[in-house]
Write a protein that holds these residues in place. Structure first.
Motif, short mmCIF file in Angstrom:
data_model
loop_
_atom_site.label_atom_id
_atom_site.label_comp_id
_atom_site.label_asym_id
_atom_site.label_seq_id
_atom_site.Cartn_x
_atom_site.Cartn_y
_atom_site.Cartn_z
N SER A 137 -6.32 -6.13 0.85
CA SER A 137 -7.57 -6.67 0.28
C SER A 137 -8.87 -5.45 0.40
O SER A 137 -8.79 -4.79 1.33
CB SER A 137 -7.36 -7.56 0.44
N TRP A 138 -9.48 -5.43 -0.54
CA TRP A 138 -11.09 -5.21 -0.73
C TRP A 138 -12.13 -7.09 -0.86
O TRP A 138 -11.75 -7.15 -2.10
CB TRP A 138 -11.52 -4.56 -1.36
N ILE A 193 -12.64 -8.56 -4.52
CA ILE A 193 -11.88 -7.74 -5.04
C ILE A 193 -10.98 -7.54 -5.84
O ILE A 193 -10.16 -7.29 -7.25
CB ILE A 193 -12.55 -6.47 -4.83
N GLY A 194 -9.85 -7.86 -4.77
CA GLY A 194 -8.85 -7.04 -4.90
C GLY A 194 -7.70 -6.92 -4.07
O GLY A 194 -8.12 -6.72 -3.08
N TYR A 195 -6.23 -6.92 -4.67
CA TYR A 195 -5.29 -6.85 -3.54
C TYR A 195 -4.01 -5.28 -3.76
O TYR A 195 -4.20 -5.28 -5.37
CB TYR A 195 -4.59 -7.34 -2.98
N ILE A 196 -3.90 -4.59 -2.86
CA ILE A 196 -2.38 -4.04 -2.56
C ILE A 196 -1.20 -4.10 -2.44
O ILE A 196 -1.75 -4.28 -1.07
CB ILE A 196 -3.10 -3.01 -3.65
N TYR A 197 -0.05 -5.20 -3.17
CA TYR A 197 1.01 -5.23 -1.81
C TYR A 197 1.67 -3.84 -1.72
O TYR A 197 1.42 -2.89 -1.95
CB TYR A 197 1.85 -6.03 -2.86
N ASP A 198 2.18 -4.65 -0.96
CA ASP A 198 3.10 -3.06 0.25
C ASP A 198 3.40 -2.10 -0.67
O ASP A 198 4.21 -1.05 -0.55
CB ASP A 198 3.46 -3.29 1.28
N ALA A 256 -9.30 -5.32 4.06
CA ALA A 256 -9.08 -6.02 5.33
C ALA A 256 -7.39 -7.02 4.41
O ALA A 256 -6.78 -6.69 3.76
CB ALA A 256 -9.80 -8.26 4.86
N ARG A 257 -6.88 -7.46 6.11
CA ARG A 257 -5.34 -7.51 5.12
C ARG A 257 -4.66 -8.89 4.91
O ARG A 257 -5.84 -10.21 5.94
CB ARG A 257 -4.00 -6.80 6.61
#
Lengths: 122, 107
Positions: free
Chosen positions: A37-38, A50-55, A98-99
């Motif tokens: 995440s940001w 702001i958002g996340y990207i999943y693995d 952040a995770r």
């Protein structure tokens, strides 16, 4: 112990694209079912997700920023990145990576990077 | 959008005191997605509590969280000098995360 470190320009001109990367050490950006995440922080808006990207590569973005945000994973560098287009002074903030994850169905953000200040100015 | 309100904005206390911080949501939120973070000057936020009541690894047991629905609480049973900081609550709802404005605990 997983650690995150942000990197990128500290100064971006108005109307240009802000690009930041987050390097993950002590763990992998893939295979752990995490939401990379940001989050940014400014005196005016406080903490703003702001958002996340999943693995797997799927993404989720804050609706207020969705039109301008793109996130990506770089498994070769064990990094994830964010691009925010058409920036204005309102995008000046400390940007954190952040995770995010779940444990027993409960969500958390941990750890966080130390943060990087991005100023939007000509 | 679910808005989080934290009160009070600032608390002036002494070491050893008990403190209760409030986080109120504009609509009901899932306890599974309610977290508390501590931030000291010049540092990133640190996870204290997740799932409304579960302490994160390494967090002292003087920190506790409770609540459900729209009202959540972070309690510090006995303030230590290192606890003077800003505390934020965070939730997930309507497909995105939001944070509260924070409560500053000062000496």
């Amino acid at each position: 112990q997983v650690q995150l470190q942000e990197s990128g320009p500290g100064l971006v001109k108005p109307s240009e694209t802000l690009s930041l990367s987050c390097t993950v050490s002590g763990g992998s950006v893939t295979g752990g079912s995490y939401y990379w995440s940001w989050i940014r922080q400014s005196p005016e808006k406080g903490l703003e997700w702001i958002g996340y990207i999943y693995d797997s590569g799927s993404t989720g973005y804050n609706p207020s920023l969705k039109r301008r945000v793109t996130m990506s994973l770089d498994t070769s560098k064990n990094q994830f990145s964010v691009k925010l287009s058409s920036v204005t002074a309102a995008d000046t903030a400390v940007y954190y990576c952040a995770r995010g994850g779940f444990l027993n169905g409960r969500f958390w953000f941990d750890p966080w990077g130390q943060g990087t200040l991005v100023i939007v100015s000509s | 959008e679910i808005v989080l309100t934290q009160s009070p904005a600032i608390l002036s206390l002494s070491p050893g005191e008990r403190v209760t911080l409030s986080c109120r949501a504009s609509q009901s939120v899932s306890s599974n997605y309610l977290g508390w973070y501590q931030q000291k000057p010049g540092q990133a936020p640190r996870l204290l509590i997740y799932g409304a009541s579960t302490r994160a690894a390494g967090i002292p047991d003087r920190f506790s969280g409770s609540g459900s629905g729209t009202d959540f609480t972070l309690t510090i049973s006995r303030l230590e000098p290192e606890d003077f900081a800003v505390y934020y609550c965070q939730q997930y709802g309507s497909s995105f995360f939001t944070f509260g404005p924070g409560t500053k605990v000062e000496i």
